[in-house]
Design a protein around this motif. Sequence first.
Motif, PDB file in Angstrom:
ATOM      1  N   ASP A 193      44.467  44.452  40.858  1.00 21.29           N
ATOM      2  CA  ASP A 193      43.745  43.245  40.466  1.00 21.29           C
ATOM      3  C   ASP A 193      43.417  42.387  41.679  1.00 21.29           C
ATOM      4  N   ARG A 194      44.369  42.265  42.590  1.00 20.99           N
ATOM      5  CA  ARG A 194      44.111  41.483  43.804  1.00 20.99           C
ATOM      6  C   ARG A 194      42.986  42.133  44.616  1.00 20.99           C
ATOM      7  N   THR A 240      39.702  41.362  42.936  1.00 27.81           N
ATOM      8  CA  THR A 240      39.274  39.991  43.189  1.00 27.81           C
ATOM      9  C   THR A 240      38.721  39.840  44.597  1.00 27.81           C
ATOM     10  N   PRO A 248      32.468  33.177  39.592  1.00 25.60           N
ATOM     11  CA  PRO A 248      33.431  34.254  39.314  1.00 25.60           C
ATOM     12  C   PRO A 248      33.468  34.602  37.830  1.00 25.60           C
ATOM     13  N   CYS A 301      35.542  37.124  34.759  1.00 28.77           N
ATOM     14  CA  CYS A 301      36.741  37.911  34.449  1.00 28.77           C
ATOM     15  C   CYS A 301      36.319  39.285  33.932  1.00 28.77           C
ATOM     16  N   PHE A 308      36.645  31.093  43.568  1.00 26.18           N
ATOM     17  CA  PHE A 308      37.475  32.286  43.399  1.00 26.18           C
ATOM     18  C   PHE A 308      38.955  31.973  43.606  1.00 26.18           C
ATOM     19  N   PRO A 361      42.033  33.355  40.485  1.00 24.27           N
ATOM     20  CA  PRO A 361      42.517  34.559  41.170  1.00 24.27           C
ATOM     21  C   PRO A 361      42.523  35.808  40.294  1.00 24.27           C
ATOM     22  N   TRP A 362      42.241  35.658  39.009  1.00 25.89           N
ATOM     23  CA  TRP A 362      42.159  36.797  38.094  1.00 25.89           C
ATOM     24  C   TRP A 362      40.733  37.359  38.000  1.00 25.89           C
ATOM     25  N   ALA A 363      39.775  36.717  38.691  1.00 27.76           N
ATOM     26  CA  ALA A 363      38.389  37.169  38.621  1.00 27.76           C
ATOM     27  C   ALA A 363      38.249  38.563  39.225  1.00 27.76           C
ATOM     28  N   THR A 364      37.493  39.410  38.568  1.00 31.73           N
ATOM     29  CA  THR A 364      37.245  40.760  39.086  1.00 31.73           C
ATOM     30  C   THR A 364      35.752  41.043  39.228  1.00 31.73           C
TER      31      THR A 364
END
Length: 294
Positions: free
Chosen positions: A5-6, A9, A28, A30, A77, A81-84
């Motif tokens: 996930d990191r 992002t 951003p 999700c 962003f 921090p969960w944005a992908t």
Amino acid sequence: MATTDRQATTLALAHALSAAERGLAVIPLCRTKLPALRSPHRDEPDPAGPRCHGECGRFGHGVYDASTDPPRIRELFAAAPWATGYGIACGLPPYHLIGVDLDTKSGTDSSTALRELALRHLFTIPETVVVRTPSGGRHLWLTGPPDIVVPNSAGRLAPGIDIRGAGGYLVGPGSRTEHGVYTTAPGTTHLTPAPCPPSLLRLLVPPPRPPHPAPIPASPAPGDHGRGLVQFVLSAHEGQRNTRLFWAACRAYENGIGPALVDPLTEAALNTGLSEREARATIASAARMTGHQP
């Protein structure tokens, strides 16, 4: 947060910054393709006044947060921090982006539907940026005139064809969603969005329904001087004025009475609250869209 996930992002931020370098405003997203930041007003009672579009200075206003400024994008962003993935706002300068979303999930052949529309209305989709969706669909990126507002729509143009216009956004290539990754189609990465064909643009800006039951003639008689078109503009409410004026001017030029109606349409637009400069610019745009010299 998991390492993957990191990484997603970090990669989404990199793609978003790259898009911003091209002049595309981003936010951003999700994994569900929704804006990653929730509204700061979600727990407030519904106000009687207009909705906040970011005037409060906080993040969480969807497409109204979109920016091309790298520090602001990093802040967005960092707050999500969960944005992908990232969304690209439509309708903003310099491109005034219009997205044609050819869906495959509805069981309809949207590509064939678009080809049939092109044959019926005599336009050709130009070579432009194409983004592939995880479901097998495609997003065609086109640009529109700065003085024309293209609304969002779903299936109105044809089944399986959605339009992303002002106030909407497109999922940017490189975004990772719960169904997969959005990618730029081979051979289109180096392209810039192409201008929307005039005939297609006219389909994307439909006339609002008249407030009165009396029908507006689509093709006014030569001696009529387009009284119906002038009345159509005069009956516009705020938020409809430019759209109605553009539609009426297009019909006037298509019926050979455009030059004769420039002044009557301008006067009608002035009566609805448009400035003379706005009115004449919109009529000139309609003339160009229909292949005439303003």
